[in-house]
Design an enzyme around this catalytic site. Structure first.
Site, PDB file in Angstrom:
ATOM      1  N   SER A 178       0.846  -1.194   0.000  1.00  8.86           N
ATOM      2  CA  SER A 178       0.000   0.000   0.000  1.00  8.86           C
ATOM      3  C   SER A 178       0.877   1.239   0.000  1.00  8.86           C
ATOM      4  CB  SER A 178      -0.936  -0.035   1.206  1.00  8.86           C
ATOM      5  OG  SER A 178      -1.931   0.951   1.090  1.00  8.86           O
ATOM      6  N   ASN A 179       0.333   2.374   0.366  1.00  8.61           N
ATOM      7  CA  ASN A 179       1.101   3.622   0.414  1.00  8.61           C
ATOM      8  C   ASN A 179       0.569   4.501   1.537  1.00  8.61           C
ATOM      9  OD1 ASN A 179      -1.043   5.464  -0.679  1.00  8.61           O
ATOM     10  ND2 ASN A 179      -0.881   4.045  -2.404  1.00  8.61           N
ATOM     11  N   HIS A 180       1.195   5.679   1.707  1.00  7.23           N
ATOM     12  CA  HIS A 180       0.895   6.526   2.871  1.00  7.23           C
ATOM     13  C   HIS A 180      -0.257   7.502   2.677  1.00  7.23           C
ATOM     14  CE1 HIS A 180       4.136   5.158   5.378  1.00  7.23           C
ATOM     15  NE2 HIS A 180       5.023   5.369   4.412  1.00  7.23           N
TER      16      HIS A 180
END
Ligand code: CTP
Ligand code: CA
Length: 225
Positions: free
Chosen positions: A33-35
């Protein structure tokens, strides 16, 4: 003044917005995923609603409350988000792609938790490309909404954004410099440049809620034309 506040520039319009990250499963307990916090997309949903629109908010996994009177559709991965976005786009006048969609996903999802192997100090994951959700909607030949993308960049912000505008056939792109710590992904503040085929407009750094109101007014005017 109306019941929606100081502006009702989107009265009678239907707006669909994607927001947040996507989460791409690797096995039953792990994901890529990512932030992305989802804050910008949620702020846009609230601003669009307050401007009189009927809003569908397609949200990846985020920790945010649903803005009042907004229809929220929760999704996990990019392909779920694509399906929900395509359905919403069939019925909307304006589509805003604020999500940080994972560009790739693991080529396969292990049925069981992946185990380490004795003596094996390296590992590799094969990734495959996810569908480009906003490009799919912007390149439609029928039922094509006014389509707005975001471009989060750490360098050459306007050049990269401009090329995404063209490559994805967008009506507008909102370029966002995420190299600083004060603005971008997890911050409450943001500074953006709005780009369309007529030129660039820089908006000064502001709270995401204030920026969202300005962006919604700009989008409302441009979508009218
Ligand atoms: N986007 C999308 N589907 C994807 C990837 C991106 O809809 N699979 C949308 C984002 O929501 C955003 C725009 O495309 O509105 C630009 O996203 P960005 O990540 O900046 O661009 P990419 O085309 O993925 O290029 P790169 O990450 O290589 O810079
Ligand atoms: Ca990307």
């Amino acid at each position: 003044e109306s019941q929606f506040g100081s502006s009702d520039c989107l009265r009678g319009k239907r707006v669909a917005i994607t927001a947040g990250p996507t989460r791409e499963a690797l096995d039953p307990v792990r994901y890529l995923s990512n932030h992305s916090s989802g804050k910008m997309g949620f702020a846009l949903a609230e601003a669009a609603r307050k401007a009189g629109a009927e809003v569908t908010l397609i949200a990846g996994p985020v920790n945010l409350a649903t803005p009042a009177h907004v229809k929220r559709v929760d999704v996990i991965d990019a392909r779920d988000m694509r399906d929900a976005a395509e359905r919403a786009a069939d019925l909307c006048d304006i589509f805003i792609s604020a999500a940080a969609v994972a560009d790739f996903r693991p080529a396969s999802v292990a049925e069981q938790k992946i185990k380490k192997r004795e003596g094996c100090d390296e590992s590799a994951i094969t990734l495959v490309k996810n569908p480009d959700i906003v490009a799919g909607i912007a390149t439609r030949s029928e039922r094509r909404p006014f389509t707005v993308g975001f471009a989060a960049e750490t360098q050459q912000v306007e050049q990269y954004a401009q090329s995404k505008l063209q490559r994805k056939n967008l009506d507008m792109i909102i370029a966002n410099d995420v190299s600083g710590s004060e603005t971008g992904f997890n911050s409450d503040r943001n500074a953006v440049t709005v780009i369309d085929r007529h030129g660039n407009t820089q908006l000064p750094e502001a709270l995401k809620a204030d920026l969202a109101r300005q962006l919604i007014e700009i989008i409302a005017v441009k979508a009218q034309k």
